[in-house]
Design a protein around this motif. Structure first.
Motif, short mmCIF file in Angstrom:
data_model
loop_
_atom_site.label_atom_id
_atom_site.label_comp_id
_atom_site.label_asym_id
_atom_site.label_seq_id
_atom_site.Cartn_x
_atom_site.Cartn_y
_atom_site.Cartn_z
N VAL A 28 -5.54 -3.37 -21.01
CA VAL A 28 -6.51 -2.46 -21.61
C VAL A 28 -7.38 -1.81 -20.53
N THR A 36 -10.55 2.52 -26.22
CA THR A 36 -9.56 1.50 -25.85
C THR A 36 -9.78 0.18 -26.59
N SER A 65 -7.16 4.03 -16.68
CA SER A 65 -5.76 4.22 -17.05
C SER A 65 -4.83 4.26 -15.85
N GLY A 88 -4.73 2.89 -23.03
CA GLY A 88 -5.72 3.66 -22.29
C GLY A 88 -6.02 4.97 -22.98
#
Length: 160
Positions: A28, A36, A65, A88
């Motif tokens: 995550v 997220t 991300s 993401g």
């Protein structure tokens, strides 16, 4: 736009297998945390609803991300992990940074799956606005986290 035609949380039951013994890593991104966290909640709950055990769902956080690919690689190289789900959100800004990040993340996640020959799922939103992101993180278009978890489950059943 695809999400106007299909809710991200809806799926067919084809290729849904028993996942009670499968181990999942969910990576995550901390960037765009409101989004997220909603994606994570969707993925986690979907895995549980389909029979995954809590102890077989591992969560790992990365700063943004861009770092999803390396986080996925570190998890995928663990032989006990059956599938990796990357979550993401990269929201379009005023510069081309968005394009470079999205391209790198998509290629990186794809390459990890190919390298380790296991499902490594792209659950990354690439919206134009925060509202569009929230619409796809449990809002009117469903939850991309749900879709990512279902994709992992279905890919695990691909060769069965």
């Amino acid at each position: 736009m695809a999400t106007t035609l299909k809710n991200l949380s809806e799926h067919s039951s084809k290729n849904i297998q028993d996942i009670s013994s499968k181990k999942f890593a969910i990576i995550v991104s901390e960037w765009n945390e409101e989004v997220t966290e909603a994606l994570y909640s969707g993925a986690y709950q979907t895995l549980l609803q389909h029979g995954a055990s809590k102890e077989n769902i591992i969560r790992k956080d990365v700063p943004g991300s861009f770092e999803l690919s390396l986080g996925a690689q570190w998890c995928a190289q663990d032989g006990s992990i059956d599938a990796v789900i990357c979550l993401g959100c990269v929201i379009q800004g005023e510069t081309r940074h968005f394009d470079f990040i999205c391209d790198a993340v998509a290629h990186g996640i794809t390459n990890v799956g190919l390298k380790y020959n296991k499902p490594v799922i792209f659950g990354v939103l690439t919206p134009n606005t925060q509202k569009q992101a929230m619409d796809r993180a449990g809002g009117k278009h469903g939850n991309k986290g749900d879709e990512a978890a279902i994709t992992a489950i279905k890919m695990l059943g691909f060769n069965n």
